[in-house]
Every structure is written in structure tokens, then in C-alpha cells.
Design an enzyme around this catalytic site. Structure first.
Site, PDB file in Angstrom:
ATOM      1  N   ARG A  65       0.862  -1.177   0.000  1.00  0.00           N
ATOM      2  CA  ARG A  65       0.000   0.000   0.000  1.00  0.00           C
ATOM      3  C   ARG A  65       0.901   1.231   0.000  1.00  0.00           C
ATOM      4  O   ARG A  65       1.938   1.237   0.681  1.00  0.00           O
ATOM      5  CB  ARG A  65      -0.899   0.051   1.248  1.00  0.00           C
ATOM      6  CG  ARG A  65      -2.102  -0.868   1.224  1.00  0.00           C
ATOM      7  CD  ARG A  65      -3.180  -0.440   0.226  1.00  0.00           C
ATOM      8  NE  ARG A  65      -4.330  -1.334   0.226  1.00  0.00           N
ATOM      9  CZ  ARG A  65      -4.448  -2.435  -0.517  1.00  0.00           C
ATOM     10  NH1 ARG A  65      -3.483  -2.797  -1.335  1.00  0.00           N
ATOM     11  NH2 ARG A  65      -5.544  -3.167  -0.467  1.00  0.00           N
ATOM     12  N   GLU A  99      -4.067   7.303  -3.850  1.00  0.00           N
ATOM     13  CA  GLU A  99      -4.619   6.795  -5.112  1.00  0.00           C
ATOM     14  C   GLU A  99      -6.010   7.346  -5.375  1.00  0.00           C
ATOM     15  O   GLU A  99      -6.793   7.442  -4.433  1.00  0.00           O
ATOM     16  CB  GLU A  99      -4.710   5.255  -5.040  1.00  0.00           C
ATOM     17  CG  GLU A  99      -3.401   4.609  -5.328  1.00  0.00           C
ATOM     18  CD  GLU A  99      -3.464   3.095  -5.127  1.00  0.00           C
ATOM     19  OE1 GLU A  99      -4.520   2.490  -5.341  1.00  0.00           O
ATOM     20  OE2 GLU A  99      -2.427   2.537  -4.754  1.00  0.00           O
ATOM     21  N   HIS A 121      -2.071   0.075  -9.849  1.00  0.00           N
ATOM     22  CA  HIS A 121      -2.584  -0.891  -8.861  1.00  0.00           C
ATOM     23  C   HIS A 121      -3.158  -2.141  -9.542  1.00  0.00           C
ATOM     24  O   HIS A 121      -4.365  -2.410  -9.460  1.00  0.00           O
ATOM     25  CB  HIS A 121      -3.627  -0.231  -7.952  1.00  0.00           C
ATOM     26  CG  HIS A 121      -3.764  -0.911  -6.620  1.00  0.00           C
ATOM     27  ND1 HIS A 121      -4.081  -0.249  -5.462  1.00  0.00           N
ATOM     28  CD2 HIS A 121      -3.619  -2.220  -6.259  1.00  0.00           C
ATOM     29  CE1 HIS A 121      -4.133  -1.115  -4.460  1.00  0.00           C
ATOM     30  NE2 HIS A 121      -3.855  -2.318  -4.927  1.00  0.00           N
TER      31      HIS A 121
HETATM   32  P1  NAP Z   1      -0.642 -11.491   5.001  1.00  0.00           P
HETATM   33  O1  NAP Z   1      -0.548 -12.920   4.621  1.00  0.00           O
HETATM   34  O2  NAP Z   1      -1.484 -11.095   6.136  1.00  0.00           O
HETATM   35  O3  NAP Z   1       0.857 -10.962   5.201  1.00  0.00           O
HETATM   36  C1  NAP Z   1       1.170  -9.757   5.772  1.00  0.00           C
HETATM   37  C2  NAP Z   1       2.402  -9.930   6.618  1.00  0.00           C
HETATM   38  O4  NAP Z   1       2.742  -8.638   7.129  1.00  0.00           O
HETATM   39  C3  NAP Z   1       2.171 -10.857   7.810  1.00  0.00           C
HETATM   40  O5  NAP Z   1       2.997 -11.968   7.671  1.00  0.00           O
HETATM   41  C4  NAP Z   1       2.546 -10.006   9.011  1.00  0.00           C
HETATM   42  O6  NAP Z   1       3.591 -10.533   9.785  1.00  0.00           O
HETATM   43  C5  NAP Z   1       3.220  -8.808   8.425  1.00  0.00           C
HETATM   44  N1  NAP Z   1       2.937  -7.625   9.260  1.00  0.00           N
HETATM   45  C6  NAP Z   1       1.725  -7.151   9.639  1.00  0.00           C
HETATM   46  N2  NAP Z   1       1.880  -6.055  10.398  1.00  0.00           N
HETATM   47  C7  NAP Z   1       3.212  -5.878  10.529  1.00  0.00           C
HETATM   48  C8  NAP Z   1       3.985  -4.934  11.218  1.00  0.00           C
HETATM   49  N3  NAP Z   1       3.419  -3.965  11.935  1.00  0.00           N
HETATM   50  N4  NAP Z   1       5.332  -5.030  11.127  1.00  0.00           N
HETATM   51  C9  NAP Z   1       5.898  -6.025  10.422  1.00  0.00           C
HETATM   52  N5  NAP Z   1       5.212  -6.948   9.749  1.00  0.00           N
HETATM   53  C10 NAP Z   1       3.872  -6.883   9.799  1.00  0.00           C
HETATM   54  O7  NAP Z   1      -1.166 -10.622   3.766  1.00  0.00           O
HETATM   55  P2  NAP Z   1      -0.921 -10.880   2.213  1.00  0.00           P
HETATM   56  O8  NAP Z   1      -2.028 -11.692   1.658  1.00  0.00           O
HETATM   57  O9  NAP Z   1       0.476 -11.314   2.000  1.00  0.00           O
HETATM   58  O10 NAP Z   1      -1.115  -9.370   1.660  1.00  0.00           O
HETATM   59  C11 NAP Z   1      -0.272  -8.343   2.098  1.00  0.00           C
HETATM   60  C12 NAP Z   1      -0.754  -6.992   1.599  1.00  0.00           C
HETATM   61  O11 NAP Z   1      -0.475  -6.859   0.221  1.00  0.00           O
HETATM   62  C13 NAP Z   1      -2.266  -6.748   1.685  1.00  0.00           C
HETATM   63  O12 NAP Z   1      -2.653  -6.342   2.971  1.00  0.00           O
HETATM   64  C14 NAP Z   1      -2.485  -5.674   0.655  1.00  0.00           C
HETATM   65  O13 NAP Z   1      -2.395  -4.390   1.244  1.00  0.00           O
HETATM   66  C15 NAP Z   1      -1.342  -5.865  -0.332  1.00  0.00           C
HETATM   67  N6  NAP Z   1      -1.809  -6.333  -1.640  1.00  0.00           N
HETATM   68  C16 NAP Z   1      -1.657  -5.540  -2.733  1.00  0.00           C
HETATM   69  C17 NAP Z   1      -2.036  -5.990  -3.974  1.00  0.00           C
HETATM   70  C18 NAP Z   1      -1.872  -5.142  -5.196  1.00  0.00           C
HETATM   71  O14 NAP Z   1      -2.712  -5.185  -6.072  1.00  0.00           O
HETATM   72  N7  NAP Z   1      -0.797  -4.369  -5.316  1.00  0.00           N
HETATM   73  C19 NAP Z   1      -2.620  -7.252  -4.126  1.00  0.00           C
HETATM   74  C20 NAP Z   1      -2.777  -8.045  -2.998  1.00  0.00           C
HETATM   75  C21 NAP Z   1      -2.361  -7.567  -1.758  1.00  0.00           C
HETATM   76  P3  NAP Z   1       3.607 -11.741  10.820  1.00  0.00           P
HETATM   77  O15 NAP Z   1       3.218 -12.946  10.051  1.00  0.00           O
HETATM   78  O16 NAP Z   1       5.040 -11.729  11.174  1.00  0.00           O
HETATM   79  O17 NAP Z   1       2.685 -11.390  11.918  1.00  0.00           O
HETATM   80  C1  GLV Z   2      -5.179  -5.350  -3.557  1.00  0.00           C
HETATM   81  O1  GLV Z   2      -4.492  -4.386  -3.401  1.00  0.00           O
HETATM   82  C2  GLV Z   2      -5.648  -6.173  -2.491  1.00  0.00           C
HETATM   83  O2  GLV Z   2      -5.440  -5.817  -1.315  1.00  0.00           O
HETATM   84  O3  GLV Z   2      -6.278  -7.189  -2.800  1.00  0.00           O
END
Ligand code: NAP
Ligand code: GLV
Ligand code: GLV
Length: 324
Positions: free
Chosen positions: A237, A266, A284
Site C-alpha cells: 500500500r 490513489e 494498482h
Molecule cells: P498477510 O498474509 O497477512 O501478510 C502480511 C504480513 O505482514 C504478515 O505476515 C505479518 O507478519 C506482516 N505484518 C503485519 N503487520 C506488521 C507490522 N506492523 N510489522 C511487520 N510486519 C507486519 O497478507 P498478504 O495476503 O500477503 O497481503 C499483504 C498486503 O499486500 C495486503 O494487505 C495488501 O495491502 C497488499 N496487496 C496488494 C495488492 C496489489 O494489487 N498491489 C494485491 C494483494 C495484496 P507476521 O506474520 O510476522 O505477523
Molecule cells: C489489492 O491491493 C488487495 O489488497 O487485494
């Protein structure tokens, strides 16, 4: 009909049409996105909302929907929703994890390669008719193989990003809320703090959600340490990074480059960013593959269907509701 559903945009695939066979579904299908006014008006009599990450679902919107049982976000990130308030109101919030992990991790690599090997500049150069033949010093870039990469947020997408890098002999380091022994064993990954990462890495890729804790997690201090070496990749983000400080660092060379799929405000993208040659900017599109976007639609439909049938939706975010 067992319930009224509002969908704030036409979604790919058939999942919403199938939902419409069983429920009263209203889809906002205009060219422009739904305005706040229309959202508040249309949600009044709805039991379920299927919304986009671009829809701000705050207290005021939630308060305009007295019958609302579920907010199903068509995204994995849910920083656009006031989850705490929804929980207080007893409304389920769901997201779309897993199905977009590969697509988003892929896009992070695409950005990384595009910036490292200067694809955007080189493509432009060719299209402008400037390619006069092979040159020893034409568009020299940074070699990815054997480089040191830092991953911030070792969750689903961060891990998938690492897994896909097998074959490039990457020296990994990572930072997350908690240490991950399996990553340390499988990838020989070192757990380091974020400042150290900017001192030592060639690339840093962000994969944390946007929360109060991760807002401006990457800031001036990081760029001050990066010494012209780091290429920053952000598919998480925009607001995880202090964008203004990042732009300064790109201009004065503390940062070598950036690959950005997300921005702080955005769809606004600062013009100063557009003028830089060492950045690749995308609108995005992390999860934007046919396959993924169809699966995401199936998931929001499933979550809504379950909630309206009185069951617990499978991708519940506010699990505190189950304790009530
Ligand atoms: P996820 O599985 O929940 O992974 C997020 C990781 O971030 C978790 O492992 C967590 O760590 C870590 N985290 C959370 N808060 C933290 C903090 N304060 N300090 C350090 N680490 C922290 O989520 P995901 O499915 O991988 O998705 C991640 C993010 O990608 C989404 O929330 C979204 O904003 C973004 N995203 C963007 C797109 C796009 O189109 N560009 C698409 C999909 C997702 P721990 O496991 O160590 O607790
Ligand atoms: C995209 O940014 C998502 O969070 O799925
Ligand atoms: C480049 O095209 C080479 O053959 O080295």
C-alpha cells in the site's frame, strides 16, 4: 428473496450473476465509480455489500445501512474499511486471501526486473526510433542474479515472492512482526531490522498490510541509509512509505530506483514521480489476471451467500465477532 446485495462495480466472471439467481442483487455498472452519496443512498436497504478497495467504508457509510450483515471486500487488504466499527455493529468483514497471492508476487518480480533492467526506458528509446544498433553501454542496469533482497512482511505474498526467486541465487533477508524459522532454514534468510535492510540490500520489496503500525514504516531514515544502492518495490500500500521522502531520495540519488504499483493518495500520483526515469509506475494491478480476478469474485459471492444463510463466512477478518 433472502436478501438485498449491493455490488459497487461489475466484477469479472459469472459469480455475481449466479448470486443474482438467489438474491436481489444491485450492481453499480456505470462508467464512473460509485460516489459516496450514491453508496450511502443505495446501501440503505441492503443486507450485504460487495465493495472495492477504492470504496471507503467508514462509520458514516456503515451507519447508513441498518440491515447490513456483511461487508465483503473484493481485495485481500481491508484498510479501506473501518473494521473496528463494523465489529461493534456485529457486521462481518471478509476479504479475498490466497487466490491473489501468486499474481501479486509475480507483479512484484515484474516490477523488480523492469526497474533493474530499465525496461521502460529502453522500450521508450526504441519506440522513439533511437535504436541504431547494439552498443556496449546501452541501458546498463543492475543484475538481479546473486543480488541481496529484503522482504518486509513475510506473509502469504512475501513468502510467495521469495519462493518464486529460487533460481536467481538471491541472498535473502526479511523483516516481519514475528520471526519465521522455516524461512531462515529454507532460504537461509536473515532476520534484520528495516534500517539495516536499507543499508545492505540491492532491492527491498514491501508486503505488509496498511495498519496504524505500518503507516510510513519506510521513511527518511531508511533512505538516508540506502546510499544510492536500493531499488524499492511496493505492491503493498502506498502509505506504508512516506511518499514525499521517497521522491526526494529518488531525485537526489539516495534511492537507485522504485517499482510502484500503489500510491499514498490513489488514484493521485505526484507529477514529480512521473518525471523520474528510474521508476516504473503501475495503476494498482497486482492481482489483475483473469484467473485471479474471477476467483476473487467467486470468493466474495461465497462469503455473502454464507453470511446471508446465517453461517460464518469462510474469509472472516473480524474473528472477534465469533466470541460475542
Ligand atoms: P498477510 O498474509 O497477512 O501478510 C502480511 C504480513 O505482514 C504478515 O505476515 C505479518 O507478519 C506482516 N505484518 C503485519 N503487520 C506488521 C507490522 N506492523 N510489522 C511487520 N510486519 C507486519 O497478507 P498478504 O495476503 O500477503 O497481503 C499483504 C498486503 O499486500 C495486503 O494487505 C495488501 O495491502 C497488499 N496487496 C496488494 C495488492 C496489489 O494489487 N498491489 C494485491 C494483494 C495484496 P507476521 O506474520 O510476522 O505477523
Ligand atoms: C489489492 O491491493 C488487495 O489488497 O487485494
Ligand atoms: C548478445 O546478444 C550476445 O550475443 O552477447
Amino acid at each position: 428473496m433472502a436478501g438485498n446485495i449491493l455490488v459497487t462495480r461489475k466484477l469479472p466472471g459469472n459469480a455475481i450473476d449466479e448470486l443474482a439467481e438467489r438474491y436481489n442483487v444491485e450492481v453499480w455498472d456505470r462508467e464512473e465509480k460509485i460516489s459516496r452519496y450514491e453508496l450511502k443512498r443505495k446501501i440503505k436497504d441492503k443486507d450485504a455489500l460487495i465493495c472495492l478497495l477504492a470504496d471507503k467504508i467508514d462509520r458514516e457509510v456503515i451507519d447508513s445501512a441498518p440491515n447490513l450483515k456483511i461487508i465483503a471486500n473484493y481485495a485481500v487488504g481491508y484498510d479501506n474499511i473501518d473494521v473496528e466499527y463494523a465489529t461493534r455493529k456485529g457486521i462481518y468483514v471478509t476479504n479475498t486471501p490466497d487466490v491473489l497471492t501468486d499474481a501479486t508476487a509475480e507483479l512484484a518480480w515484474a516490477l523488480l526486473f523492469a526497474v533493474a533492467r530499465r525496461l521502460r526506458e529502453a522500450d521508450m528509446f526504441l519506440r522513439e526510433g533511437k535504436f541504431k544498433g547494439w552498443e556496449p553501454e546501452l541501458f546498463l542496469g543492475k543484475e538481479v542474479t546473486g543480488s541481496r533482497i529484503g522482504v518486509i512482511g513475510a506473509g502469504r505474498i512475501g513468502r510467495s515472492f521469495m519462493k518464486k526467486g529460487k533460481g536467481f541465487d538471491i541472498k535473502w533477508c526479511y523483516y516481519s512482526r514475528t520471526r519465521k524459522n522455516d524461512l531462515e532454514v529454507e532460504f537461509n534468510a536473515r532476520f534484520v531490522d528495516t534500517l539495516t535492510m536499507f543499508e545492505r540490500c540491492d532491492f527491498v520489496s514491501l508486503h505488509v498490510p496498511l495498519t496504524d503500525e505500518t503507516y510510513h514504516l519506510i521513511k527518511k531514515e531508511h533512505f538516508d541509509r540506502s546510499n544510492g544502492r536500493v531499488i524499492l518495490i511496493n505492491t503493498a500500500r502506498g502509505a506504508v512509505v512516506d511518499e514525499e521522502e521517497m521522491i526526494k531520495a529518488l531525485y537526489d540519488g539516495r534511492l537507485r530506483g522504485a517499482g510502484l504499483d500503489v500510491f499514498e493518495k490513489e488514484p493521485y500520483v505526484p507529477p514529480s514521480l512521473m518525471n523520474l526515469s528510474n521508476v516504473v509506475l503501475l495503476p494498482h494491478i497486482g492481482s489483475a489476471t483473469h484467473r485471479t480476478r474471477e476467483k476473487m469474485a467467486e470468493m466474495v459471492a461465497k462469503n455473502v451467500d454464507m453470511a446471508l444463510k446465517g453461517h460464518i463466512p469462510p474469509n472472516l477478518v473480524n474473528k472477534e465477532l465469533l466470541e460475542k
